[in-house]
Design a protein around this motif. Structure first.
Motif, PDB file in Angstrom:
ATOM      1  N   UNK A 112     -67.959  30.882  25.856  1.00  0.00           N
ATOM      2  CA  UNK A 112     -67.327  30.318  27.051  1.00  0.00           C
ATOM      3  C   UNK A 112     -66.752  28.939  26.761  1.00  0.00           C
ATOM      4  N   UNK A 113     -67.530  28.113  26.063  1.00  0.00           N
ATOM      5  CA  UNK A 113     -67.060  26.765  25.740  1.00  0.00           C
ATOM      6  C   UNK A 113     -65.821  26.816  24.856  1.00  0.00           C
ATOM      7  N   UNK A 114     -65.857  27.675  23.843  1.00  0.00           N
ATOM      8  CA  UNK A 114     -64.732  27.761  22.918  1.00  0.00           C
ATOM      9  C   UNK A 114     -63.468  28.236  23.634  1.00  0.00           C
ATOM     10  N   UNK A 115     -63.607  29.240  24.482  1.00  0.00           N
ATOM     11  CA  UNK A 115     -62.443  29.761  25.198  1.00  0.00           C
ATOM     12  C   UNK A 115     -61.802  28.683  26.069  1.00  0.00           C
ATOM     13  N   UNK A 116     -62.623  27.956  26.811  1.00  0.00           N
ATOM     14  CA  UNK A 116     -62.100  26.904  27.686  1.00  0.00           C
ATOM     15  C   UNK A 116     -61.460  25.783  26.874  1.00  0.00           C
ATOM     16  N   UNK A 117     -62.140  25.336  25.844  1.00  0.00           N
ATOM     17  CA  UNK A 117     -61.635  24.212  25.052  1.00  0.00           C
ATOM     18  C   UNK A 117     -60.361  24.577  24.301  1.00  0.00           C
ATOM     19  N   UNK A 118     -60.267  25.805  23.795  1.00  0.00           N
ATOM     20  CA  UNK A 118     -59.052  26.235  23.093  1.00  0.00           C
ATOM     21  C   UNK A 118     -57.852  26.262  24.022  1.00  0.00           C
ATOM     22  N   UNK A 119     -58.053  26.734  25.235  1.00  0.00           N
ATOM     23  CA  UNK A 119     -56.952  26.750  26.202  1.00  0.00           C
ATOM     24  C   UNK A 119     -56.447  25.332  26.467  1.00  0.00           C
ATOM     25  N   UNK A 120     -57.379  24.418  26.663  1.00  0.00           N
ATOM     26  CA  UNK A 120     -56.995  23.025  26.912  1.00  0.00           C
ATOM     27  C   UNK A 120     -56.346  22.401  25.688  1.00  0.00           C
ATOM     28  N   UNK A 121     -56.868  22.710  24.486  1.00  0.00           N
ATOM     29  CA  UNK A 121     -56.315  22.140  23.255  1.00  0.00           C
ATOM     30  C   UNK A 121     -54.857  22.550  23.075  1.00  0.00           C
ATOM     31  N   UNK A 122     -54.551  23.800  23.332  1.00  0.00           N
ATOM     32  CA  UNK A 122     -53.169  24.261  23.196  1.00  0.00           C
ATOM     33  C   UNK A 122     -52.260  23.527  24.166  1.00  0.00           C
ATOM     34  N   UNK A 123     -52.708  23.377  25.411  1.00  0.00           N
ATOM     35  CA  UNK A 123     -51.898  22.679  26.409  1.00  0.00           C
ATOM     36  C   UNK A 123     -51.682  21.219  26.028  1.00  0.00           C
ATOM     37  N   UNK A 124     -52.722  20.567  25.547  1.00  0.00           N
ATOM     38  CA  UNK A 124     -52.596  19.161  25.151  1.00  0.00           C
ATOM     39  C   UNK A 124     -51.711  19.012  23.915  1.00  0.00           C
ATOM     40  N   UNK A 125     -51.862  19.911  22.954  1.00  0.00           N
ATOM     41  CA  UNK A 125     -51.050  19.832  21.737  1.00  0.00           C
ATOM     42  C   UNK A 125     -49.563  19.957  22.063  1.00  0.00           C
ATOM     43  N   UNK A 126     -49.219  20.864  22.963  1.00  0.00           N
ATOM     44  CA  UNK A 126     -47.809  21.036  23.337  1.00  0.00           C
ATOM     45  C   UNK A 126     -47.258  19.786  24.006  1.00  0.00           C
ATOM     46  N   UNK A 127     -48.059  19.136  24.828  1.00  0.00           N
ATOM     47  CA  UNK A 127     -47.598  17.909  25.495  1.00  0.00           C
ATOM     48  C   UNK A 127     -47.532  16.735  24.519  1.00  0.00           C
ATOM     49  N   UNK A 128     -48.513  16.645  23.642  1.00  0.00           N
ATOM     50  CA  UNK A 128     -48.489  15.568  22.649  1.00  0.00           C
ATOM     51  C   UNK A 128     -47.265  15.682  21.737  1.00  0.00           C
ATOM     52  N   UNK A 129     -46.848  16.907  21.453  1.00  0.00           N
ATOM     53  CA  UNK A 129     -45.735  17.130  20.527  1.00  0.00           C
ATOM     54  C   UNK A 129     -44.428  16.530  21.027  1.00  0.00           C
ATOM     55  N   UNK A 130     -44.310  16.305  22.320  1.00  0.00           N
ATOM     56  CA  UNK A 130     -43.065  15.741  22.871  1.00  0.00           C
ATOM     57  C   UNK A 130     -43.297  14.360  23.476  1.00  0.00           C
ATOM     58  N   UNK A 131     -44.454  13.773  23.233  1.00  0.00           N
ATOM     59  CA  UNK A 131     -44.740  12.448  23.796  1.00  0.00           C
ATOM     60  C   UNK A 131     -44.063  11.373  22.953  1.00  0.00           C
ATOM     61  N   UNK A 132     -43.397  10.410  23.571  1.00  0.00           N
ATOM     62  CA  UNK A 132     -42.672   9.386  22.802  1.00  0.00           C
ATOM     63  C   UNK A 132     -43.569   8.479  21.973  1.00  0.00           C
TER      64      UNK A 132
END
Length: 373
Positions: free
Chosen positions: A247-267
């Motif tokens: 459960x922890x891994x599933x939740x954290x992986x979902x959040x990690x993907x979302x954060x990585x995508x946003x970080x990739x376009x952060x100035x």
């Protein structure tokens, strides 16, 4: 009798492994703080014969990894037990990017003439296949710490190697839920149970798992002779923490993907490393060998080390702390740690926990924005 792990999904195995089915037995794994036992039974002395609490952890992880496990006092103790099997003058192959504890152990042994060392870039699969021909120990870490390179375990583990050669994989970042090295043909898979298995930043433990019976006995003997036994409380906590790992891994992986995508376009961010991003150099390999991309993100902050340090100081929900794989998100500048000179000075390693992803992003975005000139 507990169901065999091959008859259950990993999520179910995590919940049931190590429990007794005897009528009247405790439902949960008991904490057995005994050093010695009455002579005449299965056990006499825990350092040699283990305890029921250790064995529950070993059953749980061994079943997940499709092998037989030996629990240790820490991840480094498990790693040292693998290196303990090498003969004098052995040839060791090590990735160009790996945990600094392993790099330090290997360097210290090389200085004393215990083994010779060859470093190979993790993405250089032909280089690894070539190295397998002459190596006594092929040491892989995938995904790697902290550049998150993903090795082609399928090709490397299948490569021809000399008789008796060991292929060891540090599987901590992937966890047995995302990758099972023994299925690819590795000799031994290692976990720092301090991280995802325990999952609550409250213990030190390590586990080595192998399907080679002789190697299992050798690891167990090394633990016995070196005294690298796991603590009873730590084993109990690791088992309890592992119950919720899926459960922890599933939740954290979902959040990690979302954060990585946003970080990739952060100035304020120069580069993001996350195996789930198509821009990652080993993304294609990750898609093939991993069942999930993990919870760790590494990214370089614009402005150098000072700006990266400032980001760490300014986050509130994300804690400025080392280690990873727990319920809380943590972040640190890895190049500040001795032995990490190969890393970009501004690289931050973020371990994403189970907090709400939007709360994590607001915290991170605010700290990054404040770091910009």
């Amino acid at each position: 009798m507990n169901p065999h792990p091959t008859h259950l999904h990993p999520n179910s195995w995590l919940v049931t492994a190590g429990r007794s089915s005897e009528p009247g037995a405790s439902l949960n794994v008991p904490l057995v703080p005994a050093s010695n036992f009455i002579i005449g039974g299965k056990r006499e002395y825990s350092r040699d014969d283990g305890t029921p609490t250790w064995e529950a952890l070993e059953e749980l992880v061994g079943g997940l990894e499709s092998g037989r496990a030996v629990a240790f006092a820490s991840g480094m103790a498990a790693i040292a037990a693998v290196f303990d099997q090498l003969h004098a003058g052995a040839a060791v192959v090590l990735p160009d990017d790996c945990y600094q504890g392993v790099a330090g152990l290997v360097a210290a042994g090389a200085e004393r003439g215990r083994w010779s060392v060859r470093r190979v870039a993790l993405h250089d699969t032909p280089g690894w296949v070539d190295a397998c021909r002459s190596a006594d120990l092929v040491w892989l870490e995938s995904p790697s710490n902290p550049l998150l390179g993903v090795a082609d375990l399928e090709a490397i583990c299948a490569a021809p190697r000399k008789p008796g050669a060991v292929v060891a994989v540090d599987n901590t970042f992937a966890t047995p839920l995302n990758q099972r090295p023994l299925d690819f043909g590795a000799t031994v898979s290692l976990q720092s149970a301090t991280k995802f298995i325990g999952g609550h930043s409250d213990l030190l433990a390590g586990v080595a798992t192998t399907s080679d019976e002789a190697f299992w006995h050798a690891l167990k003997k090394s633990r016995e002779l070196r005294g690298a036994t796991p603590g009873t409380l730590e084993s109990f906590l690791a088992v309890r923490g592992a119950r919720t790992m899926a459960l922890r891994l599933e939740r954290s992986q979902q959040s990690a993907m979302a954060l990585a995508e946003r970080l990739a376009v952060h100035p304020a961010v120069e580069l993001v490393r996350y195996p789930g991003l198509e821009s990652h150099p080993t993304h294609a390999t990750a898609r093939r060998v991993l069942k999930g991309y993990g919870t760790i993100i590494s990214f370089d902050v614009r402005g150098g080390a000072a700006a990266a340090d400032a980001v760490c100081r300014r986050t509130g929900l994300i804690r400025h702390a080392t280690s990873l794989g727990a319920v809380e998100s943590t972040m640190e500048r890895r190049a500040a740690i001795p032995g990490q000179g190969h890393l970009p000075p501004s690289l931050l390693r973020l371990s994403v926990g189970i907090e709400d992803a939007e709360d994590l992003w607001r915290d991170l975005d605010s700290a990054l924005a404040a770091s910009m000139p």
